[in-house]
Write an enzyme that holds these catalytic residues in place. Structure first.
Site, PDB file in Angstrom:
ATOM      1  CB  CYS B  86      -0.995  -0.046   1.156  1.00 20.70           C
ATOM      2  SG  CYS B  86      -2.375   1.099   0.941  1.00 20.70           S
ATOM      3  CG  HIS B 203      -3.354  -3.554   3.394  1.00 21.32           C
ATOM      4  ND1 HIS B 203      -2.351  -2.926   4.090  1.00 21.32           N
ATOM      5  CD2 HIS B 203      -4.009  -2.571   2.736  1.00 21.32           C
ATOM      6  CE1 HIS B 203      -2.395  -1.628   3.879  1.00 21.32           C
ATOM      7  NE2 HIS B 203      -3.401  -1.383   3.050  1.00 21.32           N
ATOM      8  CD  GLU B 205      -0.700  -5.596   5.920  1.00 21.34           C
ATOM      9  OE1 GLU B 205      -0.567  -6.204   4.840  1.00 21.34           O
ATOM     10  OE2 GLU B 205      -0.906  -4.359   5.990  1.00 21.34           O
TER      11      GLU B 205
END
Lengths: 79, 229
Positions: B86, B203, B205
């Site tokens: 990002c 993302h 994560e």
């Protein structure tokens, strides 16, 4: 010495913000605005007094930080 | 394996990636402040998501000139894998480690939702635990994720297999309907010419633990641990 840097999107690069401004102008009744392109104006106040050196420094600043030359053009004017 | 997460003023996914790495690595990643001159010895460097420097000037532009970035660029040049997620992707682009630009989303809106991604290249340290053509669900959360490059750059990226992820629908079709932000060729993530630097808007994560509602992001971190340990 004051320097005015103008940073604008290159032709062909989509400008969604410009499009949104155009729509907003139309909704306010401003007709006939065919296109809007939005850019940035940056005022530099630098200690250099030699105009040519000041211009050269500003161009270097544009290349290294102020503009993203992949998508943006820039101009430098001594004010 | 040693991993370093670079923390900029305005990073806000640094702890998320810290947790994801901790779970996959079984040890603690190093958190490195942007003002430091040197990244400690690392097998992996991560630039996290967030809004470094409030996105002033252009997203990632100020962070790309942080003191630490000189060393990140140097280490990337030596082949140390670098992952930018990002805002981290935006920083990688602004620092010149990846080509192109990330423009304002075509629809002007900040987008925060899950998207489908098709894994295009599995021959990297980042993607080895995915299968080619696999469709995964990963969240996006960005305002400036509209990938742009000139024709020559785009052709080179495509020709060299450097598109790592593409936005797609549930069937894997990467059409306009599945493109959230206007990115050229539905590009969600790209690699440098050596395949050791990956920048991606989604993302992984944020979906790397069942408690978060999914684990499609976890193979990235497990794969990195296997490849780099």
């Amino acid at each position: 010495m004051k320097i005015i840097v103008k940073v604008t999107l290159k032709n062909g690069v989509l400008d969604p913000q410009g499009k949104a401004i155009r729509r907003a102008l139309a909704s306010l009744g401003f007709e006939g605005v065919e296109d809007v392109r939005q850019g940035k104006l940056i005022e530099l106040d630098i200690a250099e007094t030699d105009p040519e050196k000041a211009r050269a420094a500003a161009l270097d600043m544009c290349e290294k930080l102020l503009a993203n030359t992949v998508i943006e053009n820039y101009t430098v004017e001594l004010a | 394996m040693k991993a370093s997460v670079i923390v900029f003023p305005g990073s806000n996914c640094d702890r998320d990636i810290q947790v994801a790495l901790r779970h996959s690595m079984g040890e603690e990643p190093q958190m490195v402040w942007h003002g430091d001159a040197e990244v400690p010895r690392s097998d992996l460097i991560v630039l996290p998501g967030g809004f470094s420097y409030g996105d002033y000037l252009r997203s990632g532009a100020i962070a790309a000139n942080s003191p630490i970035m000189r060393d990140v660029v140097a280490k990337a040049g030596q082949g140390v894998p670098v992952l930018g997620i990002c805002n981290g992707f935006q920083v990688l682009i602004e620092s010149g480690l990846l080509p192109g630009a990330l423009l304002r989303n075509a629809g002007m809106h900040f987008l925060c939702r899950d998207v489908g991604l098709r894994v295009e290249n599995t021959g990297t340290v980042f993607t080895g635990h995915y299968e080619k053509g696999q469709i995964v669900t990963i969240p996006i959360a960005h305002h400036d994720g509209n990938y742009f490059a000139d024709d020559a750059t785009l052709e080179r990226l495509e020709g060299e297999g450097r598109v790592a992820f593409r936005y797609c629908d549930s069937e894997g079709a990467a059409g306009e309907d599945a493109n959230p932000n206007g990115s050229l060729n539905n590009i969600a993530g790209i690699l440098n010419d050596g395949g050791s630097v990956l920048g991606m808007m989604p993302h992984p994560e944020r979906l790397a633990d069942p408690f978060l509602g999914g684990t499609d992001g976890k193979p990235m971190f497990d794969g990195l641990v296997e490849a780099l340990s």
